[in-house]
Design an enzyme around this catalytic site. Structure first.
Site, PDB file in Angstrom:
ATOM      1  N   SER A 234       0.879  -1.260  -0.066  1.00 61.15           N
ATOM      2  CA  SER A 234      -0.104   0.116   0.046  1.00 61.15           C
ATOM      3  C   SER A 234       0.923   1.293   0.024  1.00 61.15           C
ATOM      4  CB  SER A 234      -0.857   0.153   1.326  1.00 61.15           C
ATOM      5  OG  SER A 234      -2.157  -0.626   0.800  1.00 61.15           O
TER       6      SER A 234
ATOM      7  N   TYR B   5      -4.399   3.441   7.671  1.00 65.36           N
ATOM      8  CA  TYR B   5      -5.812   2.816   7.811  1.00 65.36           C
ATOM      9  C   TYR B   5      -6.747   3.337   8.854  1.00 65.36           C
ATOM     10  CZ  TYR B   5      -2.752  -0.245   5.077  1.00 65.36           C
ATOM     11  OH  TYR B   5      -1.632  -0.734   4.173  1.00 65.36           O
TER      12      TYR B   5
ATOM     13  N   VAL C  82       0.935  -3.837   3.688  1.00 64.70           N
ATOM     14  CA  VAL C  82       0.764  -5.203   4.253  1.00 64.70           C
ATOM     15  C   VAL C  82       2.019  -6.171   4.205  1.00 64.70           C
ATOM     16  CG1 VAL C  82      -1.553  -5.342   4.439  1.00 64.70           C
ATOM     17  CG2 VAL C  82      -0.626  -6.405   2.535  1.00 64.70           C
TER      18      VAL C  82
HETATM   19  N1  GLN Z   1      -2.207  -5.347  -2.144  1.00 66.49           N
HETATM   20  C1  GLN Z   1      -2.733  -5.033  -1.046  1.00 66.49           C
HETATM   21  C2  GLN Z   1      -3.984  -5.447  -1.420  1.00 66.49           C
HETATM   22  O1  GLN Z   1      -4.909  -4.771  -2.104  1.00 66.49           O
HETATM   23  C3  GLN Z   1      -2.384  -3.871  -0.429  1.00 66.49           C
HETATM   24  C4  GLN Z   1      -3.024  -3.416   0.766  1.00 66.49           C
HETATM   25  C5  GLN Z   1      -2.013  -3.141   1.921  1.00 66.49           C
HETATM   26  O2  GLN Z   1      -0.939  -2.847   1.737  1.00 66.49           O
HETATM   27  N2  GLN Z   1      -2.753  -2.677   3.118  1.00 66.49           N
HETATM   28  O3  GLN Z   1      -4.792  -5.921  -0.394  1.00 66.49           O
END
Ligand code: GLN
Length: 310
Positions: free
Chosen positions: A68, A244, A262
């Site tokens: 993200s 978030y 993530v």
């Molecule tokens: N590729 C991850 C997703 O779309 C990115 C989300 C994240 O890093 N929180 O779920």
């Protein structure tokens, strides 16, 4: 900066130790199978101040997927291409209070995604770019903004994301069904998955943080990479939405513009200028790196980096 380099180094080492101590309380992301292979004990940190101070600790050279954190680069690209109004007439700038991949408010409260730092908003922002910029253009921009020519697409992560990305596909088709998506859904989601799969390390993230902290100028070359007005937007949305549904608590406890992913990455752009990049794939319940958040709490409190420490 109001503190000496010695103090910065000592505090960073303490923060690293605090973060490392918390790593065992987190869990690696499993919903993207390739991410489940990460070493849950890995932890790294990199600090840069643009005046020659740099410090790498632990697994700071280890490459991992940006996830993200690429949302910051996607927003920067949209501001460059479409400007402020051309971006924010298609995506809002409000914290959502929901998890990063939530679909809830998208259908019930608003036609536009809440902000570009969550999946729905980033996917929508990619749709603003997809007819003018290729993934290769965005890769090039990512290399420039992270001062890291070695960033590549991690093919294994990309395929893993693409094969299991049903929720993100649901988001892109929901946006299309509402008539707000600005490009083809498959083209859009493919660029989104690829941008999540860029392989970076703690130093690439520290460099991105430093450029954002330094008002968009690369302090090493003196070149402007992002317009100052756009940097203010990035910092504001990182501050209010970058973590978030933990953004409020992070804002109170740490108080610096930040964005997590993530894959375990965290970029922070405190005043200084200073850039901090962290890596710890063991995550908390919000999807933020457990160790990285704890390390930043210590660093910010001890050095008084909080934006509202007047
Ligand atoms: N590729 C991850 C997703 O779309 C990115 C989300 C994240 O890093 N929180 O779920």
């Amino acid at each position: 900066m109001e503190f000496s380099r010695e103090k910065l180094k000592k505090t960073a080492e303490e923060a690293f130790a605090v973060g490392k101590d918390h790593v065992s309380l987190g869990h690696v992301a499993e919903y993207i199978p390739e991410l489940a292979k990460a070493d849950p004990n890995a932890f790294g940190m990199y600090l840069l101040d643009g005046e020659g101070f740099s410090l790498g600790l632990g697994d700071h050279e280890k490459r991992f997927s940006i996830q993200s954190i690429s949302k910051v680069i996607i927003l920067a690209a949209s501001l460059m291409l479409r400007g402020f109004d051309g971006t924010f007439s298609h995506v809002m700038m409000e914290p959502s209070g929901d998890s990063f991949n939530s679909i809830l408010k998208l259908d019930t409260r608003s036609n536009l995604p809440f902000n570009p730092m969550i999946n729905a908003g980033a996917i929508q922002t990619v749709s603003l770019l997809a007819d003018s910029m290729s993934f290769e253009d965005l890769l090039e921009l990512s290399r420039r903004l992270c001062l890291d020519p070695e960033i590549i697409l991690d093919e294994a992560v990309y395929h893993s994301e693409s094969e299991t990305g049903d929720r993100n596909r649901a988001i892109v088709y929901l946006l299309k069904s509402k008539g707000v998506l600005m490009s083809d859904p498959e083209k859009t989601i493919d660029i989104y998955f690829k941008m999540c799969s860029l392989s970076v390390n703690a130093k690439s993230l520290a460099s991105l943080g430093l450029i954002i902290s330094n008002n968009g100028i690369d302090p090493f070359s003196g070149k402007r990479l992002i317009a100052a007005d756009h940097v203010r937007v990035l910092r504001s949305l990182m501050f209010t939405c970058g973590m978030y549904d933990y953004s409020g608590k992070f804002g109170v406890r740490v108080g610096v513009p930040a964005k997590s992913g993530v894959g375990g990455g965290l970029v922070c752009a405190p005043r200084g200028p200073m850039g901090v990049g962290l890596y710890g794939p063991a995550l908390d319940a919000f999807g933020n790196s457990k160790g990285a958040v704890k390390a930043m709490e210590h660093l910010s409190r001890t050095l008084r980096l909080h934006a509202f420490d007047y």
